[in-house]
Design a protein around this motif. Structure first.
Motif, PDB file in Angstrom:
ATOM      1  N   LYS A 181       0.870  -1.171  -0.107  1.00 47.63           N
ATOM      2  CA  LYS A 181      -0.010   0.087  -0.040  1.00 47.63           C
ATOM      3  C   LYS A 181       0.804   1.153   0.100  1.00 47.63           C
ATOM      4  N   SER A 182       0.416   2.173  -0.489  1.00 47.91           N
ATOM      5  CA  SER A 182       0.984   3.544  -0.660  1.00 47.91           C
ATOM      6  C   SER A 182       1.035   4.076   0.888  1.00 47.91           C
ATOM      7  N   SER A 183       1.968   4.867   1.060  1.00 48.90           N
ATOM      8  CA  SER A 183       2.131   5.331   2.614  1.00 48.90           C
ATOM      9  C   SER A 183       0.967   6.151   2.831  1.00 48.90           C
ATOM     10  N   TYR A 184       0.363   6.970   1.743  1.00 45.67           N
ATOM     11  CA  TYR A 184      -0.851   7.651   2.100  1.00 45.67           C
ATOM     12  C   TYR A 184      -1.965   7.009   2.352  1.00 45.67           C
ATOM     13  N   GLY A 241       6.282   6.891   0.308  1.00 45.43           N
ATOM     14  CA  GLY A 241       6.691   5.308   0.320  1.00 45.43           C
ATOM     15  C   GLY A 241       5.854   4.391   0.291  1.00 45.43           C
ATOM     16  N   TYR A 242       6.011   3.317   0.663  1.00 45.75           N
ATOM     17  CA  TYR A 242       4.913   1.916   0.393  1.00 45.75           C
ATOM     18  C   TYR A 242       5.167   1.157   1.873  1.00 45.75           C
ATOM     19  N   ALA A 243       4.148   0.458   2.155  1.00 47.10           N
ATOM     20  CA  ALA A 243       4.330  -0.504   3.331  1.00 47.10           C
ATOM     21  C   ALA A 243       3.670  -1.620   2.723  1.00 47.10           C
ATOM     22  N   VAL A 244       4.269  -3.102   3.182  1.00 45.05           N
ATOM     23  CA  VAL A 244       3.956  -4.412   3.105  1.00 45.05           C
ATOM     24  C   VAL A 244       2.839  -4.401   4.265  1.00 45.05           C
ATOM     25  N   HIS A 245       1.645  -4.972   4.137  1.00 49.41           N
ATOM     26  CA  HIS A 245       0.754  -5.415   4.999  1.00 49.41           C
ATOM     27  C   HIS A 245       0.403  -6.823   4.971  1.00 49.41           C
ATOM     28  N   GLU A 246       0.329  -7.458   6.123  1.00 50.14           N
ATOM     29  CA  GLU A 246      -0.323  -8.804   6.086  1.00 50.14           C
ATOM     30  C   GLU A 246      -1.704  -8.659   6.134  1.00 50.14           C
ATOM     31  N   ASP A 247      -2.555  -9.703   6.084  1.00 44.76           N
ATOM     32  CA  ASP A 247      -3.974  -9.833   5.982  1.00 44.76           C
ATOM     33  C   ASP A 247      -4.455  -9.225   7.111  1.00 44.76           C
ATOM     34  N   ASP A 248      -3.871  -9.346   8.315  1.00 49.26           N
ATOM     35  CA  ASP A 248      -4.400  -8.685   9.740  1.00 49.26           C
ATOM     36  C   ASP A 248      -4.081  -7.278   9.806  1.00 49.26           C
ATOM     37  N   GLY A 284       6.855  -4.574   6.423  1.00 45.76           N
ATOM     38  CA  GLY A 284       7.872  -3.838   5.629  1.00 45.76           C
ATOM     39  C   GLY A 284       7.634  -2.496   5.283  1.00 45.76           C
ATOM     40  N   TYR A 285       8.545  -1.638   4.914  1.00 47.27           N
ATOM     41  CA  TYR A 285       8.141   0.051   4.833  1.00 47.27           C
ATOM     42  C   TYR A 285       9.492   0.518   4.281  1.00 47.27           C
ATOM     43  N   ILE A 286       9.115   1.404   3.168  1.00 47.44           N
ATOM     44  CA  ILE A 286      10.132   2.141   2.662  1.00 47.44           C
ATOM     45  C   ILE A 286       9.604   3.641   2.453  1.00 47.44           C
ATOM     46  N   LYS A 311       9.306  -1.033  -5.918  1.00 45.61           N
ATOM     47  CA  LYS A 311       7.908  -0.074  -5.958  1.00 45.61           C
ATOM     48  C   LYS A 311       8.526   1.350  -6.051  1.00 45.61           C
ATOM     49  N   ALA A 312       9.459   1.841  -5.346  1.00 40.95           N
ATOM     50  CA  ALA A 312      10.304   3.193  -5.162  1.00 40.95           C
ATOM     51  C   ALA A 312      10.890   3.340  -6.586  1.00 40.95           C
ATOM     52  N   GLU A 313      11.535   2.388  -6.814  1.00 35.82           N
ATOM     53  CA  GLU A 313      12.309   2.635  -8.229  1.00 35.82           C
ATOM     54  C   GLU A 313      11.243   2.913  -9.500  1.00 35.82           C
ATOM     55  N   GLU A 314      10.128   2.125  -9.345  1.00 41.76           N
ATOM     56  CA  GLU A 314       9.141   2.616 -10.417  1.00 41.76           C
ATOM     57  C   GLU A 314       8.585   4.001 -10.375  1.00 41.76           C
ATOM     58  N   ALA A 315       8.384   4.276  -8.777  1.00 34.98           N
ATOM     59  CA  ALA A 315       7.573   5.574  -8.664  1.00 34.98           C
ATOM     60  C   ALA A 315       8.691   6.718  -9.253  1.00 34.98           C
TER      61      ALA A 315
END
Length: 158
Positions: free
Chosen positions: A4-7, A41-48, A53-55, A85-89
């Motif tokens: 997900k986007s940090s926003y 940035g972006y964050a990796v979220h689990e289902d819960d 993870g976060y960049i 994801k950051a490199e793509e952005a």
């Protein structure tokens, strides 16, 4: 794994993440003082909903600088996915290079980034001493026993 986007994250969840993993959302490096919970940035979220993870990064002209990268679960591709994801952005924003600063003790990060095409560019001797004046909670010695003193700039052309 959801990215997900940090926003899309609450201010509180970002503040808690950085406080837990960095002592505070404030990141002090040779390129400046950054509030990671306010950066793109972006964050990796689990289902819960747990962040695993976060960049965070900033774009300045044609350069994108990674300010923080955390992967709480190793060998699952979280760090790689976030860097991609950051490199793509950065490419979409017209950047021609990525850069980041890490410390001399962070052998894991030095290997991680080099395997992904980043190269050593500059060495800032005793830069962490200056950072400690602003953020005194930066430890003197890393968990691996290496004194934390210097910063290393790594760069990758896009």
């Amino acid at each position: 794994m959801q990215i997900k986007s940090s926003y899309e994250l609450s201010k509180q969840s970002k503040q808690e993440f950085f406080t837990t993993h960095w002592g505070s959302p404030k990141m002090v490096i040779s390129s400046g003082v950054f509030q990671c919970d306010e950066l793109e940035g972006y964050a990796v979220h689990e289902d819960d909903g747990t962040i695993t993870g976060y960049i965070s990064y900033v774009i300045d002209g044609d350069t994108c600088e990674i300010i923080s990268l955390d992967s709480l679960v190793e060998q699952k591709g979280i760090g790689t996915a976030l860097v991609q994801k950051a490199e793509e952005a950065a490419k979409q924003a017209g950047c021609s290079q990525m850069k980041l600063v890490t410390t001399n003790d962070n052998l894991h990060a030095l290997g991680f980034y080099q395997r992904r095409g980043y190269q050593f560019s500059e060495l800032y001797i005793n830069a962490v001493d200056k950072a400690r004046r602003i953020k005194p909670e930066i430890p003197l010695v890393a968990d691996n026993g290496i004194p934390i003193r210097d910063e290393i700039l790594l760069v990758k052309k896009l």
